[in-house]
Scaffold this active site. Structure first.
Site, PDB file in Angstrom:
ATOM      1  N   LYS A 108      45.067  36.753  28.603  1.00  0.00           N
ATOM      2  CA  LYS A 108      44.730  38.178  28.750  1.00  0.00           C
ATOM      3  C   LYS A 108      45.637  38.816  29.789  1.00  0.00           C
ATOM      4  O   LYS A 108      45.621  38.462  30.956  1.00  0.00           O
ATOM      5  CB  LYS A 108      43.268  38.364  29.150  1.00  0.00           C
ATOM      6  CG  LYS A 108      42.857  39.850  29.118  1.00  0.00           C
ATOM      7  CD  LYS A 108      41.382  40.045  29.350  1.00  0.00           C
ATOM      8  CE  LYS A 108      41.019  40.142  30.798  1.00  0.00           C
ATOM      9  NZ  LYS A 108      41.503  41.362  31.478  1.00  0.00           N
ATOM     10  N   ASP A 115      41.976  58.298  26.487  1.00  0.00           N
ATOM     11  CA  ASP A 115      42.745  59.541  26.643  1.00  0.00           C
ATOM     12  C   ASP A 115      42.465  60.379  25.400  1.00  0.00           C
ATOM     13  O   ASP A 115      41.609  60.025  24.578  1.00  0.00           O
ATOM     14  CB  ASP A 115      44.240  59.210  26.793  1.00  0.00           C
ATOM     15  CG  ASP A 115      44.998  60.257  27.619  1.00  0.00           C
ATOM     16  OD1 ASP A 115      44.793  61.470  27.373  1.00  0.00           O
ATOM     17  OD2 ASP A 115      45.791  59.857  28.489  1.00  0.00           O
ATOM     18  N   THR A 163      31.618  45.377  33.164  1.00  0.00           N
ATOM     19  CA  THR A 163      30.678  44.369  33.692  1.00  0.00           C
ATOM     20  C   THR A 163      30.458  44.552  35.188  1.00  0.00           C
ATOM     21  O   THR A 163      29.558  43.946  35.764  1.00  0.00           O
ATOM     22  CB  THR A 163      31.189  42.945  33.404  1.00  0.00           C
ATOM     23  OG1 THR A 163      32.602  42.923  33.567  1.00  0.00           O
ATOM     24  CG2 THR A 163      30.856  42.516  32.008  1.00  0.00           C
ATOM     25  N   ARG A 171      38.719  34.822  37.803  1.00  0.00           N
ATOM     26  CA  ARG A 171      38.748  34.242  39.150  1.00  0.00           C
ATOM     27  C   ARG A 171      37.898  32.991  39.323  1.00  0.00           C
ATOM     28  O   ARG A 171      38.157  32.212  40.240  1.00  0.00           O
ATOM     29  CB  ARG A 171      38.330  35.316  40.171  1.00  0.00           C
ATOM     30  CG  ARG A 171      39.403  36.388  40.349  1.00  0.00           C
ATOM     31  CD  ARG A 171      38.870  37.598  41.073  1.00  0.00           C
ATOM     32  NE  ARG A 171      37.960  38.377  40.232  1.00  0.00           N
ATOM     33  CZ  ARG A 171      37.362  39.500  40.611  1.00  0.00           C
ATOM     34  NH1 ARG A 171      37.569  39.968  41.827  1.00  0.00           N
ATOM     35  NH2 ARG A 171      36.568  40.155  39.783  1.00  0.00           N
ATOM     36  N   ASP A 213      44.682  44.018  27.722  1.00  0.00           N
ATOM     37  CA  ASP A 213      43.450  44.684  28.175  1.00  0.00           C
ATOM     38  C   ASP A 213      43.805  45.904  29.009  1.00  0.00           C
ATOM     39  O   ASP A 213      43.845  45.842  30.237  1.00  0.00           O
ATOM     40  CB  ASP A 213      42.627  43.667  28.986  1.00  0.00           C
ATOM     41  CG  ASP A 213      41.291  44.223  29.445  1.00  0.00           C
ATOM     42  OD1 ASP A 213      40.839  45.242  28.883  1.00  0.00           O
ATOM     43  OD2 ASP A 213      40.699  43.638  30.367  1.00  0.00           O
ATOM     44  N   LYS A 230      42.310  49.035  28.224  1.00  0.00           N
ATOM     45  CA  LYS A 230      41.152  49.953  28.125  1.00  0.00           C
ATOM     46  C   LYS A 230      41.620  51.398  27.960  1.00  0.00           C
ATOM     47  O   LYS A 230      41.300  52.276  28.775  1.00  0.00           O
ATOM     48  CB  LYS A 230      40.256  49.825  29.357  1.00  0.00           C
ATOM     49  CG  LYS A 230      39.720  48.413  29.550  1.00  0.00           C
ATOM     50  CD  LYS A 230      38.839  48.324  30.772  1.00  0.00           C
ATOM     51  CE  LYS A 230      38.397  46.908  31.075  1.00  0.00           C
ATOM     52  NZ  LYS A 230      39.491  45.996  31.476  1.00  0.00           N
TER      53      LYS A 230
HETATM   54  O1  C5P Z   1      38.155  37.518  37.627  1.00  0.00           O
HETATM   55  P1  C5P Z   1      37.142  38.018  36.655  1.00  0.00           P
HETATM   56  O2  C5P Z   1      36.503  36.925  35.845  1.00  0.00           O
HETATM   57  O3  C5P Z   1      36.126  38.933  37.286  1.00  0.00           O
HETATM   58  O4  C5P Z   1      38.008  38.875  35.623  1.00  0.00           O
HETATM   59  C1  C5P Z   1      37.430  39.595  34.582  1.00  0.00           C
HETATM   60  C2  C5P Z   1      38.513  40.221  33.766  1.00  0.00           C
HETATM   61  O5  C5P Z   1      37.918  40.896  32.654  1.00  0.00           O
HETATM   62  C3  C5P Z   1      39.334  41.257  34.519  1.00  0.00           C
HETATM   63  O6  C5P Z   1      40.662  41.147  34.025  1.00  0.00           O
HETATM   64  C4  C5P Z   1      38.727  42.588  34.114  1.00  0.00           C
HETATM   65  O7  C5P Z   1      39.675  43.610  34.105  1.00  0.00           O
HETATM   66  C5  C5P Z   1      38.242  42.281  32.695  1.00  0.00           C
HETATM   67  N1  C5P Z   1      37.090  43.065  32.226  1.00  0.00           N
HETATM   68  C6  C5P Z   1      35.868  43.083  32.880  1.00  0.00           C
HETATM   69  N2  C5P Z   1      34.831  43.816  32.377  1.00  0.00           N
HETATM   70  C7  C5P Z   1      34.967  44.502  31.249  1.00  0.00           C
HETATM   71  C8  C5P Z   1      36.182  44.470  30.542  1.00  0.00           C
HETATM   72  C9  C5P Z   1      37.232  43.720  31.059  1.00  0.00           C
HETATM   73  O8  C5P Z   1      35.723  42.430  33.918  1.00  0.00           O
HETATM   74  N3  C5P Z   1      33.938  45.158  30.735  1.00  0.00           N
END
Ligand code: C5P
Length: 242
Positions: free
Chosen positions: A52, A84, A143, A223, A79, A81
């Site tokens: 991703k 616009d 999230t 992470r 990703d 998102k």
């Molecule tokens: O490090 P972590 O597990 O929090 O990363 C989550 C990834 O998913 C990030 O790249 C974030 O931009 C993406 N994301 C998210 N929630 C969403 C859509 C995408 O955390 N609803």
């Protein structure tokens, strides 16, 4: 084809991961340096089939990030998102569709017309280079957003269906709604944390087992693995838990 993940490259010998599991795991490469992202992607490839590329990496490296991950053999999930006016989303998605991505995200808050425009642009861009039609994913609610009122997610799922998207991005706790309202759409779940791991800015986190049991087709892992002291051991724990 073998049912076992590739074992060449760094990390070999540790992983004996079924191919179906690898293809269900997307590695969130949230880095501001393409070389660092490439090293991490190569190291964790025995565990992940999808890379991703998010805002941070795309802002620093642009389409080179897509090419780098595709070059390693990953399926690429972009990703960004997009959110616009429909014309801008259409034109941007058309450009991105020509870069060989398999998934592209749009924010469902942009509405049905914007999503339709994005889906159309994405398909046209891919067709122009002879690539398969990528999957447009609609993000329902971030999230990190723990305050969204309960009616928002079902409304956004309906918007995504009407907008012609092929999948949804949502918190694990909302999967039951997607299973009811859009059973045929691909369900992508970020905000995944191994038990005991820091939730950071994610307010609606879930374990890999919870997301998998809820019916997630693709688990976005960031992470909890990339920030771990031993990323390969953390990735192995994710695999073991699903
Ligand atoms: O490090 P972590 O597990 O929090 O990363 C989550 C990834 O998913 C990030 O790249 C974030 O931009 C993406 N994301 C998210 N929630 C969403 C859509 C995408 O955390 N609803």
């Amino acid at each position: 084809m073998s049912d076992v993940g590739k074992s060449d490259g760094a990390g070999s010998g540790m992983a004996d991961v079924p191919e179906s599991t690898r293809q269900r795991l997307a590695l969130a490469l949230d880095f501001d340096d393409l070389e660092e992202a490439r090293l991490v992607a190569a190291q964790l490839q025995p565990f992940f089939g999808v890379a991703k590329v998010g805002l941070e990496l795309f802002c620093t490296a642009g389409p080179d990030a897509i090419a780098a991950m595709a070059g390693l053999g990953y399926r690429v999930f972009l990703d960004l998102k997009l959110f616009d006016i429909p014309n801008t989303v259409y034109r941007s998605a058309r450009v991105l569709g020509a870069h060989g991505v398999e998934f592209l995200t749009f924010h469902s808050r942009g509405g049905q017309d914007m999503l339709r425009a994005g889906v159309e642009g994405l398909g046209e861009g891919a067709a122009g280079v002879g690539a398969e039609t990528p999957t447009a994913l609609a993000v329902t609610v971030l999230t990190s957003d723990g305050d969204a009122p309960p009616h928002i997610v079902p409304n956004r799922i309906r918007t995504a269906v009407e907008g012609g998207c092929g999948g949804l991005v949502m918190a694990a706790e909302d999967l039951h709604m997607a299973n009811q309202l859009a059973p045929r759409m691909k369900k992508v779940v970020p905000g995944i944390r191994l038990r005991g791991s820091d939730a950071h800015d994610q307010s609606r986190a879930a374990t890999p087992a919870e997301a998998a049991a809820g019916g997630a087709d693709l688990l976005v892992i960031g992470r909890t693995v990339t920030g771990a002291d031993d990323p390969e051991a953390a990735a192995a724990a994710v695999v073991a838990s699903i």
